[in-house]
Motif scaffolding. Structure first.
Motif, PDB file in Angstrom:
ATOM      1  N   LEU A   8      18.444  30.702  79.456  1.00  0.00           N
ATOM      2  CA  LEU A   8      17.142  31.130  79.972  1.00  0.00           C
ATOM      3  C   LEU A   8      16.140  31.119  78.820  1.00  0.00           C
ATOM      4  N   VAL A   9      15.124  30.273  78.962  1.00  0.00           N
ATOM      5  CA  VAL A   9      14.078  30.183  77.941  1.00  0.00           C
ATOM      6  C   VAL A   9      12.895  31.045  78.365  1.00  0.00           C
ATOM      7  N   LEU A  10      12.449  31.900  77.452  1.00  0.00           N
ATOM      8  CA  LEU A  10      11.236  32.680  77.679  1.00  0.00           C
ATOM      9  C   LEU A  10      10.182  32.246  76.677  1.00  0.00           C
ATOM     10  N   SER A  11       9.047  31.818  77.183  1.00  0.00           N
ATOM     11  CA  SER A  11       7.936  31.494  76.306  1.00  0.00           C
ATOM     12  C   SER A  11       6.723  32.278  76.747  1.00  0.00           C
ATOM     13  N   GLY A  12       5.696  32.232  75.912  1.00  0.00           N
ATOM     14  CA  GLY A  12       4.460  32.914  76.255  1.00  0.00           C
ATOM     15  C   GLY A  12       3.894  33.574  75.022  1.00  0.00           C
ATOM     16  N   PRO A  13       2.603  33.858  75.044  1.00  0.00           N
ATOM     17  CA  PRO A  13       1.950  34.405  73.862  1.00  0.00           C
ATOM     18  C   PRO A  13       2.581  35.711  73.416  1.00  0.00           C
ATOM     19  N   SER A  14       2.599  35.919  72.137  1.00  0.00           N
ATOM     20  CA  SER A  14       2.893  37.219  71.567  1.00  0.00           C
ATOM     21  C   SER A  14       1.885  38.192  72.167  1.00  0.00           C
ATOM     22  N   GLY A  15       2.375  39.230  72.837  1.00  0.00           N
ATOM     23  CA  GLY A  15       1.482  40.138  73.559  1.00  0.00           C
ATOM     24  C   GLY A  15       1.615  39.975  75.074  1.00  0.00           C
ATOM     25  N   ALA A  16       2.433  39.008  75.500  1.00  0.00           N
ATOM     26  CA  ALA A  16       2.635  38.797  76.944  1.00  0.00           C
ATOM     27  C   ALA A  16       3.546  39.866  77.527  1.00  0.00           C
ATOM     28  N   GLY A  17       4.334  40.484  76.659  1.00  0.00           N
ATOM     29  CA  GLY A  17       5.229  41.537  77.126  1.00  0.00           C
ATOM     30  C   GLY A  17       6.661  41.079  77.335  1.00  0.00           C
ATOM     31  N   LYS A  18       7.048  40.009  76.650  1.00  0.00           N
ATOM     32  CA  LYS A  18       8.399  39.480  76.842  1.00  0.00           C
ATOM     33  C   LYS A  18       9.482  40.500  76.496  1.00  0.00           C
ATOM     34  N   LEU A 135      -3.359  42.555  71.776  1.00  0.00           N
ATOM     35  CA  LEU A 135      -3.107  42.238  70.368  1.00  0.00           C
ATOM     36  C   LEU A 135      -3.887  43.183  69.465  1.00  0.00           C
ATOM     37  N   ALA A 136      -5.118  43.519  69.875  1.00  0.00           N
ATOM     38  CA  ALA A 136      -5.937  44.439  69.078  1.00  0.00           C
ATOM     39  C   ALA A 136      -5.287  45.817  69.024  1.00  0.00           C
ATOM     40  N   GLY A 137      -4.556  46.173  70.081  1.00  0.00           N
ATOM     41  CA  GLY A 137      -3.874  47.459  70.144  1.00  0.00           C
ATOM     42  C   GLY A 137      -2.733  47.593  69.144  1.00  0.00           C
ATOM     43  N   ARG A 138      -2.261  46.453  68.662  1.00  0.00           N
ATOM     44  CA  ARG A 138      -1.210  46.469  67.637  1.00  0.00           C
ATOM     45  C   ARG A 138      -1.867  46.544  66.274  1.00  0.00           C
ATOM     46  N   SER A 139      -1.909  47.700  65.717  1.00  0.00           N
ATOM     47  CA  SER A 139      -2.630  47.863  64.455  1.00  0.00           C
ATOM     48  C   SER A 139      -1.964  47.103  63.314  1.00  0.00           C
ATOM     49  N   THR A 140      -0.744  46.650  63.540  1.00  0.00           N
ATOM     50  CA  THR A 140      -0.008  45.979  62.462  1.00  0.00           C
ATOM     51  C   THR A 140      -0.541  44.587  62.138  1.00  0.00           C
ATOM     52  N   ASP A 141      -1.198  43.933  63.123  1.00  0.00           N
ATOM     53  CA  ASP A 141      -1.610  42.541  62.912  1.00  0.00           C
ATOM     54  C   ASP A 141      -2.952  42.453  62.184  1.00  0.00           C
ATOM     55  N   SER A 142      -3.023  41.580  61.179  1.00  0.00           N
ATOM     56  CA  SER A 142      -4.307  41.304  60.525  1.00  0.00           C
ATOM     57  C   SER A 142      -5.149  40.434  61.455  1.00  0.00           C
ATOM     58  N   GLN A 143      -6.471  40.382  61.190  1.00  0.00           N
ATOM     59  CA  GLN A 143      -7.368  39.555  62.001  1.00  0.00           C
ATOM     60  C   GLN A 143      -6.904  38.102  61.977  1.00  0.00           C
ATOM     61  N   GLU A 144      -6.448  37.678  60.804  1.00  0.00           N
ATOM     62  CA  GLU A 144      -6.025  36.280  60.653  1.00  0.00           C
ATOM     63  C   GLU A 144      -4.826  35.979  61.548  1.00  0.00           C
ATOM     64  N   VAL A 145      -3.844  36.886  61.524  1.00  0.00           N
ATOM     65  CA  VAL A 145      -2.652  36.709  62.359  1.00  0.00           C
ATOM     66  C   VAL A 145      -3.053  36.686  63.836  1.00  0.00           C
ATOM     67  N   MET A 146      -3.984  37.602  64.194  1.00  0.00           N
ATOM     68  CA  MET A 146      -4.420  37.702  65.586  1.00  0.00           C
ATOM     69  C   MET A 146      -5.115  36.418  66.027  1.00  0.00           C
ATOM     70  N   ARG A 149      -2.667  33.738  66.696  1.00  0.00           N
ATOM     71  CA  ARG A 149      -1.930  33.944  67.947  1.00  0.00           C
ATOM     72  C   ARG A 149      -2.762  33.543  69.162  1.00  0.00           C
ATOM     73  N   LEU A 150      -4.055  33.882  69.114  1.00  0.00           N
ATOM     74  CA  LEU A 150      -4.930  33.533  70.245  1.00  0.00           C
ATOM     75  C   LEU A 150      -5.084  32.023  70.359  1.00  0.00           C
ATOM     76  N   LYS A 151      -5.208  31.372  69.202  1.00  0.00           N
ATOM     77  CA  LYS A 151      -5.342  29.917  69.181  1.00  0.00           C
ATOM     78  C   LYS A 151      -4.096  29.269  69.780  1.00  0.00           C
ATOM     79  N   MET A 152      -2.947  29.771  69.368  1.00  0.00           N
ATOM     80  CA  MET A 152      -1.686  29.227  69.875  1.00  0.00           C
ATOM     81  C   MET A 152      -1.549  29.490  71.370  1.00  0.00           C
ATOM     82  N   ALA A 153      -1.971  30.692  71.795  1.00  0.00           N
ATOM     83  CA  ALA A 153      -1.889  31.036  73.218  1.00  0.00           C
ATOM     84  C   ALA A 153      -2.714  30.062  74.055  1.00  0.00           C
TER      85      ALA A 153
END
Lengths: 207, 207
Positions: A8-18, A135-146, A149-153
Motif C-alpha cells: 500500500l503506497v501512501l503519497s501526499g503533501p507533508s501536512g496531509a495527515g498521513k 504547515l504554519a501550525g508546525r512551529s518546527t518548520d523554517s519558512q524555507e522548508v515550508m 513543501r508547498l512547491k512540491m505539493a
C-alpha cells in the motif's frame, strides 16, 4: 492465497495527515511492515537501526545498486539514500502489508517493480490554503522548508490520477474509514507468480 | 466525492459461481446497476425491455456505432449485440456501482473507456475438473455448449493477471466475503474529471 502480502503506497503533501490516518487504522488492517529507507549516512545519537533507517556501508549499498536491489536511490550530500527491495521482499514473504510513505516518483518506482500487488492512495488536505495553515501550525518548520513543501505539493497534486484512490482529508474520521477499507482490500491482491502457479495447477489436474 | 458511481467487472467461466456470489452480496454493496446488452434482435415472448436486453432498431444501433457509443459490439446471425455506454453513463451519474458480467475482451474494452473508475475481478472454480463437474450438473447444457465453455475457460484463465483481483471460488461464503469487500472499495474510485475539478479548485483558492 494472499499468504504473500501486498503493498500500500501512501503519497501526499507533508501536512496531509498521513501519519494521523495511519495511527487511526493500524490496529485494524492486520500485520504491516512500514518500509524505511536504507542509507550510508553514519547513525546519529538516538537513532536505531531498522527504525529510523537501515544503516549500511557504502560497499553494501553499491553492491545493492549493482544487484538492482533498489526501488529508487539518490546520492545526497555525499551519502546514499534508497528504498531497498530486500526488506520489502522479506515482509511480503511473511504475508505482511508493506506500507510506503513516498512521493509520486516513488509510487512510479514501486509500481514498476511490484505493480501486481500494489494499491496506491493519494492523501491531500482539501485546499492549498488549508495545507498552508497546517504547515504554519508546525512551529518546527523554517519558512524555507515550508516553501519547499508547498512547491512540491503543487507539483504532486497534478499527478493524482496516477493513483488508484484519492482521499481528501477534510474530516479525519471519514478519511480514516476510507483508508481502512482500502487497506483491507489492498491485501487481497494476488501476485503474478501465484497466479501463474494457480493456472499451472488448474490445468495440470486436467491431464 | 464518489457521487458519480464506479464500475465493477466480473469475469470468469460460466460455472464459476458469479451469480450466486452476487446474490449473496447484492444487498450489502449499495445501489447497483447491472449492465445488460443492447440488441437489434426482435423481442421474444417472456422477455422484457431493460431486463433481458435493451431492444433497439437497426438504425438506432448503427447510429450508436457511429457515435462511438458501444464499449464493444458484434453482428451475430444477422442481429447486432453490444454493450452500450449510454445506460452505463446514466447509472454512473446516478452514483451507482455498475456491474459487468463480461469476458476478458469485454474487460479490456471497459478498461479502455472507464479505466479510472473500474475494478476488475476474475472468479474461477479451483480446478478445471471442478468446473467440468459443475457444468455437467447443469442438465440444460448440450455437450457442444459445454465443450465450448471449457475451451473458453482454458483460454480466459491464461489472462487472469489482467485483472485487479482473483477470487478462487472453492468456498462460497469465503468467496462472497472477498467479493463484498472488493465491491465496497470499488465504489471509492474517483473519476479523472472529478480529480481535475478538485485540482482546479485546490489551486484556485490559493489566488
Amino acid at each position: 492465497m494472499n499468504k504473500s502480502g501486498a503493498v500500500l503506497v501512501l503519497s501526499g503533501p507533508s501536512g496531509a495527515g498521513k501519519s494521523s490516518l495511519l495511527n487511526k487504522i493500524i490496529d485494524d488492517i492486520g500485520e504491516c511492515y512500514f518500509s524505511i529507507s536504507t542509507t550510508t549516512r553514519p547513525i546519529r545519537t538516538g537513532e536505531e537501526e531498522g527504525v529510523h533507517y537501515h544503516f549500511v556501508s557504502v560497499e553494501e549499498f553499491k553492491q545493492d545498486i549493482e544487484d538492482n536491489n533498489f526501488l529508487e536511490y539518490a546520492l545526497v550530500h555525499g551519502n546514499y539514500y534508497g528504498t531497498s527491495i530486500k526488506p520489502v521482499r522479506k515482509a511480503l514473504s511473511d504475508g505482511k502489508l508493506v506500507l510506503f510513505d513516498i512521493d509520486v516518483q516513488g509510487n512510479t518506482a514501486v509500481n514498476n517493480r511490484l505493480g501486481d500487488i500494489t494499491t496506491s492512495v493519494f492523501i491531500t488536505p482539501p485546499t492549498l490554503s488549508e495545507l498552508k495553515k497546517r504547515l504554519a501550525g508546525r512551529s518546527t518548520d523554517s519558512q524555507e522548508v515550508m516553501d519547499g513543501r508547498l512547491k512540491m505539493a503543487k507539483r504532486e497534486i497534478q499527478r493524482i490520477s496516477e493513483y488508484d484512490f484519492l482521499i481528501i482529508n477534510d474530516d479525519l474520521q471519514r478519511a480514516a474509514n476510507l483508508l481502512r477499507q482500502i487497506a483491507i482490500t489492498a491485501r487481497m491482491k494476488t501476485p503474478n507468480n501465484e497466479i501463474n502457479d494457480f493456472v499451472q495447477k488448474w490445468e495440470d489436474i486436467e491431464q
